[in-house]
Write a protein that holds these residues in place. Structure first.
Motif: not given
Ligand SMILES: *Cc1c(COP(=O)(O)O)cnc(C)c1O
Length: 376
Positions: A107-115, A136-144, A165-169, A281-282
């Motif tokens: 539910w975070n930023l869409d990398p396709v839309i970003l490009r 959003s809400y502490g769930v990691p986005a598609k960071i890579t 805070l406390g979430a990791t990728y 969660e990815l």
């Protein structure tokens, strides 16, 4: 007024010790042991070399934009599915937000839309200067994917890890992926200083600049001398004391919030194949599940909200997208419909780390009853 709140503070009992130390030593200003100690403890926890405590994450995003040289008319990309606190500072510096829609996994930023957005804006000779990356809400986005696109186009990244805070990728703490990261200690977040935040970076100059700007841009001279416009954004030593006690239990708080989410998910979605039930969660991602969020459909959420409210239980719809906010209608956007869909049919259920299993069962039973009312 509610008997169960959405995300109330959860004190440890040890806050008083740190506050008393500040009071007894007379260090009640934005300097002292708790400031130094809390910054050091956060740096160790996050595994990042530099940090500056500030009055809020909103202030941190503002400082980050100033430090990265974002000015009037510059374009800053930002998810539309987020909290207004990460858009307002773009306007404080006179820059223009451009809103980008979500993917339906996290539910975070869409990398396709970003490009698409970057290429289109470059074509229009309006190349974006920075992106605000939100989990959003502490769930990691598609960071890579997101970082690799930003690297390709040399776009700076401000990481809004206010919720995270406390979430990791890939075993790395959220907040440490951007050029500058910002975390919130507001009263509703996973740990709190009552209100406050921290700005972090691997870049020493950025954090030194943050300390300087947040302290009225005051030069180290016997008289008041200013080379830049400053801000009064430093956290007080008393509040930093609350944060030190809170940080000691962060891992327990993450476990409690994750277990809230898992309990709800099991009770509400016994067959989890439903594709759009919550934020995914990815692989290699570990969320703090700050808030338990669920997509229950646009015919159901109003009834769920009202039935919970009648039982004195606080819930909240998902973020109303920024491109639909009257304050921001005039800005550019690249949409795929997902954020609007989520807003119409999604809800945040009570997520405090002190919630008991029986309370979650009670909440889930009200949700299920409301869903049945819709389906008959
Ligand atoms: C809470 C929040 C903020 C703002 O944090 P403050 O410390 O209250 O200023 C910013 N961004 C997001 C995504 C948030 O959830």
């Amino acid at each position: 007024m509610f008997s169960i709140y959405l995300s109330p503070p959860h004190l440890t009992g040890f806050e008083k010790k740190f506050i008393d130390e500040a009071l007894q030593s007379n260090w009640v200003s934005p300097y002292g042991n708790n400031i130094d100690g809390f910054e050091k403890e956060l740096e160790e926890y996050l595994d990042i070399p530099y940090s500056a405590l500030i009055t809020s994450a909103t202030a941190g995003i503002h400082l980050a934009l100033v430090i990265l040289g974002i000015e009037k008319k510059d374009i800053v990309l930002v998810p539309t599915f987020t909290f207004a606190a990460c858009v307002n500072p773009i306007l404080y510096v006179g820059a223009e937000p451009v809103f980008l829609d979500s993917e339906l996994d996290t539910w975070n930023l869409d990398p396709v839309i970003l490009r698409t957005a970057i290429e289109d804006l470059i074509r229009k000779q309006r190349k974006p200067k920075a992106l605000i990356l939100v989990h959003s809400y502490g769930v990691p986005a598609k960071i890579t994917e997101i970082l690799s696109i930003c690297r390709e186009f040399e776009i700076k990244v401000i990481e809004d890890a206010a919720d995270a805070l406390g979430a990791t990728y890939n075993s790395q703490k959220l907040g440490t992926f951007g050029d500058i990261g910002v975390i919130s200690f507001n009263g509703n977040k996973i740990i709190t200083t009552s209100g406050g935040g921290v700005i972090v970076s691997k870049n020493k100059d950025y954090v030194e600049r943050a300390k300087y700007l947040s302290n009225q841009a005051k030069e180290n001279l016997p008289y008041y001398h200013h080379e830049a416009v400053g801000y009064n954004y430093r956290m007080s030593n008393i509040l930093a004391g609350i944060g030190r006690a809170q940080l000691q239990v962060i891992e327990e708080r993450v476990i409690a919030r994750r277990s809230n989410y898992e309990r709800y998910a099991k009770l509400l979605f016994p067959s989890i194949e439903t594709s759009l039930f919550s934020q995914r969660e990815l692989l290699n991602a570990y969320s703090n599940r700050w808030l338990s969020t669920f997509y229950l459909g646009k015919n159901a959420v109003v009834g769920i909200y009202n039935n919970l409210k009648a039982a004195h239980i606080e819930s909240r719809f998902l973020w109303k997208p920024m491109h639909l906010q009257p304050a921001f209608l005039r800005f550019g956007k690249y949409l795929n419909g997902n954020s609007a869909l989520l807003f119409e049919g999604g809800i945040c259920l009570p997520s405090g780390s002190q919630l008991e299993a029986t309370q979650i069962e009670h909440i889930a039973s009200i949700v299920k009853k409301s869903l049945n009312e819709v389906h008959v």
